[in-house]
Design a protein around this motif. Structure first.
Motif, PDB file in Angstrom:
ATOM      1  N   PRO A  35      -5.232  -3.913  -8.763  1.00 13.80           N
ATOM      2  CA  PRO A  35      -4.555  -4.194 -10.030  1.00 13.80           C
ATOM      3  C   PRO A  35      -3.088  -3.750 -10.015  1.00 13.80           C
ATOM      4  N   ASN A  36      -2.343  -4.208 -11.016  1.00  6.84           N
ATOM      5  CA  ASN A  36      -0.940  -3.825 -11.149  1.00  6.84           C
ATOM      6  C   ASN A  36      -0.813  -2.309 -11.233  1.00  6.84           C
ATOM      7  N   GLY A  37       0.179  -1.797 -10.548  1.00  9.79           N
ATOM      8  CA  GLY A  37       0.463  -0.361 -10.640  1.00  9.79           C
ATOM      9  C   GLY A  37      -0.448   0.502  -9.797  1.00  9.79           C
ATOM     10  N   SER A  38      -1.270  -0.114  -8.931  1.00  3.78           N
ATOM     11  CA  SER A  38      -2.210   0.699  -8.160  1.00  3.78           C
ATOM     12  C   SER A  38      -1.560   1.360  -6.948  1.00  3.78           C
ATOM     13  N   GLY A  39      -0.363   0.883  -6.556  1.00  3.36           N
ATOM     14  CA  GLY A  39       0.347   1.544  -5.454  1.00  3.36           C
ATOM     15  C   GLY A  39       0.545   0.682  -4.220  1.00  3.36           C
ATOM     16  N   LYS A  40       0.314  -0.629  -4.348  1.00  2.00           N
ATOM     17  CA  LYS A  40       0.407  -1.523  -3.189  1.00  2.00           C
ATOM     18  C   LYS A  40       1.832  -1.584  -2.637  1.00  2.00           C
ATOM     19  N   SER A  41       2.800  -1.809  -3.546  1.00  2.00           N
ATOM     20  CA  SER A  41       4.195  -1.875  -3.090  1.00  2.00           C
ATOM     21  C   SER A  41       4.649  -0.517  -2.576  1.00  2.00           C
ATOM     22  N   THR A  42       4.163   0.532  -3.214  1.00  2.00           N
ATOM     23  CA  THR A  42       4.526   1.877  -2.763  1.00  2.00           C
ATOM     24  C   THR A  42       4.058   2.089  -1.330  1.00  2.00           C
ATOM     25  N   LEU A  43       2.841   1.683  -1.038  1.00  2.00           N
ATOM     26  CA  LEU A  43       2.323   1.833   0.322  1.00  2.00           C
ATOM     27  C   LEU A  43       3.202   1.066   1.317  1.00  2.00           C
ATOM     28  N   ALA A  44       3.530  -0.184   0.966  1.00  2.00           N
ATOM     29  CA  ALA A  44       4.366  -0.989   1.862  1.00  2.00           C
ATOM     30  C   ALA A  44       5.737  -0.333   2.043  1.00  2.00           C
ATOM     31  N   SER A  45       6.312   0.166   0.937  1.00  2.00           N
ATOM     32  CA  SER A  45       7.641   0.793   1.000  1.00  2.00           C
ATOM     33  C   SER A  45       7.621   2.067   1.830  1.00  2.00           C
ATOM     34  N   ASP A 170       4.710  -8.127   0.975  1.00  2.00           N
ATOM     35  CA  ASP A 170       4.376  -7.677  -0.380  1.00  2.00           C
ATOM     36  C   ASP A 170       4.483  -8.837  -1.362  1.00  2.00           C
ATOM     37  N   GLU A 171       3.362  -9.403  -1.694  1.00  2.27           N
ATOM     38  CA  GLU A 171       3.296 -10.510  -2.657  1.00  2.27           C
ATOM     39  C   GLU A 171       4.236 -11.656  -2.313  1.00  2.27           C
ATOM     40  N   THR A 172       4.314 -11.953  -1.039  1.00  4.58           N
ATOM     41  CA  THR A 172       5.167 -13.075  -0.640  1.00  4.58           C
ATOM     42  C   THR A 172       4.611 -14.385  -1.187  1.00  4.58           C
ATOM     43  N   ASP A 173       3.345 -14.374  -1.636  1.00  2.00           N
ATOM     44  CA  ASP A 173       2.720 -15.596  -2.157  1.00  2.00           C
ATOM     45  C   ASP A 173       2.803 -15.716  -3.677  1.00  2.00           C
ATOM     46  N   THR A 198      -0.660  -7.948  10.664  1.00  2.00           N
ATOM     47  CA  THR A 198      -0.028  -8.275   9.385  1.00  2.00           C
ATOM     48  C   THR A 198      -0.810  -7.622   8.251  1.00  2.00           C
ATOM     49  N   VAL A 199      -0.054  -7.088   7.298  1.00  2.00           N
ATOM     50  CA  VAL A 199      -0.658  -6.594   6.066  1.00  2.00           C
ATOM     51  C   VAL A 199      -0.173  -7.492   4.937  1.00  2.00           C
ATOM     52  N   LEU A 200      -1.123  -8.113   4.255  1.00  2.00           N
ATOM     53  CA  LEU A 200      -0.773  -8.996   3.140  1.00  2.00           C
ATOM     54  C   LEU A 200      -1.123  -8.308   1.839  1.00  2.00           C
ATOM     55  N   VAL A 201      -0.119  -8.006   1.048  1.00  2.00           N
ATOM     56  CA  VAL A 201      -0.407  -7.518  -0.298  1.00  2.00           C
ATOM     57  C   VAL A 201      -0.440  -8.741  -1.194  1.00  2.00           C
ATOM     58  N   THR A 202      -1.536  -8.937  -1.870  1.00  2.00           N
ATOM     59  CA  THR A 202      -1.629 -10.138  -2.708  1.00  2.00           C
ATOM     60  C   THR A 202      -2.530  -9.921  -3.922  1.00  2.00           C
ATOM     61  N   HIS A 203      -2.259 -10.711  -4.946  1.00  4.51           N
ATOM     62  CA  HIS A 203      -3.130 -10.709  -6.118  1.00  4.51           C
ATOM     63  C   HIS A 203      -4.088 -11.893  -6.098  1.00  4.51           C
ATOM     64  N   TYR A 204      -3.799 -12.837  -5.188  1.00  3.41           N
ATOM     65  CA  TYR A 204      -4.505 -14.103  -5.304  1.00  3.41           C
ATOM     66  C   TYR A 204      -5.260 -14.484  -4.040  1.00  3.41           C
ATOM     67  N   LYS A 205      -6.480 -14.903  -4.268  1.00  3.96           N
ATOM     68  CA  LYS A 205      -7.323 -15.368  -3.188  1.00  3.96           C
ATOM     69  C   LYS A 205      -6.759 -16.646  -2.562  1.00  3.96           C
TER      70      LYS A 205
END
Ligand SMILES: Nc1ncnc2c1ncn2[C@@H]1O[C@H](COP(=O)(O)OP(=O)(O)OP(=O)(O)O)[C@@H](O)[C@H]1O
Ligand SMILES: [Mg+2]
Lengths: 253, 445
Positions: A35-45, A170-173, A198-205
């Motif tokens: 979910p939003n704010g869970s830390g995905k972008s933080t992990l990538a950063s 990070d949410e390139t999609d 590759t690590v894909l951070v995504t919200h969408y299947k």
């Protein structure tokens, strides 16, 4: 390739990553959802070396390196690439200039000579075709007046030019129409090889239908609370993240 | 000056210096009397002090405490020393002044179109009956330093465009301080007389090459005839021992246009006053400037635009780049007088602080006495966007390089407005060369 052990990170004293454990073998694609704010972008950063985040515990091994000890530009020269959720605009500095500087920085780091102008332009010509960008566009300032979709295409173009061994996308999609999504997926698949991860951070299947991941992880409140095969993405799409509270209890206990 | 008034010893020095050089100064006996009046105006007022509002942030103490002298002749620098100041690929007419004296050998004025005059100001004064040391068309040149210049100036560029004359190549007006001898001053005065419908571009370039402290005091007058257009690119690259003070006065007749670009890269201390008076309808002035104090440089730009009558337009954009202990001042005064209805004016000044030791005071100053006007202004002071720094680093570029590239990006839009590719590249490269880590990215320019 990448091994993350008990990684904790905070910003301004506020914990965001709270004990991440994750192994990504060479040649694999892993998706991270949550979910939003869970830390995905933080992990990538944090993996790319953003200094804003303070790592308080844990370690990250990348190839033979203690990743957290390298400067962000050194990580890039070692083959780490971050595709930004929000790519920045740099007016007056052309995309081509940035890429040539980036390629030459890598070469210098490895004690190699600068890329010849003609070789560079050949490479550009080949890769812009893959992502459907024009020469005019890449001669413009970095992301200058690009639409959201064009910025994401440009991230993929940069990735194809730099040929990273570890791509963190990070949410390139996000926010893409189906054509642009296919371009992004195609770019990722092109680089798929036994030496790259590759690590894909995504919200969408949706993306994962075009790029089938080896593993899917769920990040929730700064921890990986569930991991599984590609089918986990289907479960999440059907059920949402509602049951994660119980998972979290399970993970911390 | 009254006999009872105490004369400051430094002022005394300049009175004596004037007496020493008066005979050698160009111009008729009448013009010497004009010069004496200007000298009195200077000695009565003395150097501007920080007690004056307009000089609040800039102290001229380092200039006052020295005893600068006029150079009787030029110490012409070697070709090698000058080469870095000749922008590569710049196709231009060139007039060169060294230590305040016209240099025929260094100048190149062949091929000027008929109707275009570009010559030594001293030669013009000596050859022209009734020539005045100050342009009669310009109402007033306030300030004691402009008076000092009027008294002392030895030479400069005199440019006159007859009605309808268009010069397609820029005119490079290069004023060089050799710095070959200690405590010299170059007092130069340029005059650009733009006839009706004429058009010209002047690159007014100040450079210093030697190791000795020196003082440049320059005044430029632009007499803008009806529907004339002047583009003036002022590039200030005094040496780090150079003290630079200059003033520009444009008086604009109907439908005339002035595009003034200022680039302040050099000097230990620099103070630039840029003034435009829109005295007639439908005249336009565009003032653009980039100033970049680094090291311990102090650079102060004051501008003043007077909208004196209706339907005139001004645009003003300044950007400051401040690194190390750099100190910047920008004050942009725009006065919209009572009769200046339908004035259209916009101004913005932005400054980028690259170090926590750098300091800037930048402010617009708007005075509006008419009621039907459009006037917008804004001012920002900020640092580099850390997201952008990280973006570049994540691509492999080192910390300093990332900051230099982004600083270039900040200034780029204003430098580009110059519109002469060879000059744009030259200025950008000079700016990058001043920034830590910037040299490696000089090919951005
Ligand atoms: N620089 C920062 N300063 C303060 N808080 C931050 C900062 N960066 C992230 N956070 C906080 O950390 C948490 C995680 O943010 P992060 O951007 O990593 O989430 P995310 O999983 O990528 O979310 P999204 O799906 O919305 O992109 C959020 O609560 C966010 O507000
Ligand atoms: Mg995010």
């Amino acid at each position: 390739m990448l091994s993350i052990k008990n990684l904790h990170a905070e910003v301004d004293g506020k914990p965001i990553l709270r004990g991440i454990n994750l192994d990504i073998p060479a040649g694999e694609i892993h998706a991270i959802m949550g979910p939003n704010g869970s830390g995905k972008s933080t992990l990538a950063s944090v993996l790319a070396g953003r200094e804003e985040y303070e790592v308080t515990q844990g370690s990250v091994t990348y190839k033979n390196h203690k990743l957290l000890e390298l400067d962000p530009n050194e990580r890039a020269c070692e083959g780490v690439f971050l595709g930004f959720q929000y790519p920045v605009e740099i007016p007056g500095v052309s995309n081509l200039y940035l890429l040539r500087a980036a390629i030459n920085a890598r070469r210098k780091y490895h004690g190699e000579p600068e890329i010849a102008a003609i070789d560079f332009m050949k490479l550009v010509q080949e890769k812009i075709d893959y992502v459907g960008m024009s020469m005019d566009m890449v001669k413009r300032g970095v992301n200058e007046d690009f639409s959201g979709g064009e910025k994401k295409r440009n991230e993929i173009f940069q990735m194809l030019m730099l040929e990273p061994t570890l791509a963190l996308l990070d949410e390139t999609d996000s926010g893409l129409d189906i054509d642009a999504l296919k371009v992004v997926a195609d770019g990722i698949n092109r680089l798929r090889s036994p030496e790259r991860s590759t690590v894909l951070v995504t919200h969408y299947k949706r993306l994962l239908e075009y790029v089938v991941p080896d593993r899917v992880h769920v990040l929730y409140k700064g921890q990986i609370v569930r991991s599984g095969g590609p089918e986990l993405a289907d479960t999440l799409e059907a059920e949402g993240y509602a049951n994660l509270e119980t998972d979290e209890t399970a993970a911390t206990s | 000056m009254s006999a009872t008034q105490q004369i400051e010893p430094n002022i005394d020095h300049y009175l004596a210096e004037y007496a020493r050089v008066e005979r050698e100064l160009p111009g008729s006996d009448d013009s010497k009397r004009e010069r004496q009046a200007e000298l009195r105006r200077f000695s009565d007022a003395g150097f501007p002090s920080t007690r004056e509002e307009d000089w609040k942030y800039t102290s001229l103490r380092p200039i006052e405490k020295r005893r600068f002298e006029i150079s009787d002749e030029a110490d012409t620098p070697s070709e090698k020393a000058l080469a870095p100041f000749l922008p590569a690929g710049l196709d231009a007419f060139r007039i060169v002044i060294v230590d305040g004296h016209f240099s025929a050998v260094l100048s190149g004025l062949d091929g000027l179109p008929p109707g275009a005059t570009v010559r030594s100001f001293a030669a013009y004064l000596n050859a022209t009956d009734g020539a005045s040391i100050k342009a009669r068309e310009i109402d007033e040149e306030p300030g004691s330093l402009t008076a000092m210049n009027a008294a002392f100036f030895t030479d400069g560029a005199y440019i006159e465009m007859a009605a309808g004359t268009v010069v397609d190549k820029p005119i490079h007006v290069l004023s060089v301080a050799s710095g070959a001898r200690d405590e010299r001053m170059t007092q130069v005065r340029h005059r650009y007389v733009m006839g009706e419908n004429s058009q010209a571009t002047v690159i007014e370039h100040f450079v210093g090459v030697g190791d000795n402290p020196y003082f440049t005091n320059a005044v430029t007058e632009a007499v803008m005839g009806r529907n004339s257009q002047l583009t003036r690119c002022r590039v200030q690259q005094e040496s780090d021992k150079g003290y630079h003070v200059s003033s520009f006065f444009a008086q604009q007749r109907r439908d005339s246009r002035v595009f003034n670009h200022g680039f302040d890269l050099g000097g230990r201390l620099a103070r630039i006053d840029t003034n435009a008076r829109l005295v007639d309808q439908n005249s336009e002035v565009h003032l653009f400037g980039v100033y970049a104090p680094t090291g311990r440089q102090h650079i102060d730009n004051h501008t003043r635009i007077d909208h004196a009558t209706e339907h005139s337009l001004s645009r003003e954009f300044y950007k400051g780049v401040l690194a190390d202990y750099g100190r910047g001042v920008f004050n942009g005064k725009i006065i919209i007088h009572r009769d200046a209805q339908k004035t259209d004016s916009a101004q913005a000044c932005d400054a980028l602080l690259l170090s926590d030791k750098a300091e800037v005071d930048a402010k617009p100053e708007l005075e509006i006495y008419a009621d039907d006007v459009t006037a917008a202004h804004g001012s920002t002071v900020g640092q580099l966007d850390e997201d952008a720094v990280f973006y570049l680093k994540s691509r492999g570029i080192g910390e300093e390089g990332a900051r230099a590239i982004l600083t270039y990006s900040f200034a780029n839009s204003l430098v580009n407005k110059v519109g002469i590719p060879a000059l744009v590249s030259y200025i950008e490269a000079a700016l990058l060369a001043k920034l830590p880590g910037g040299q490696a990215y000089a090919d951005l320019a």
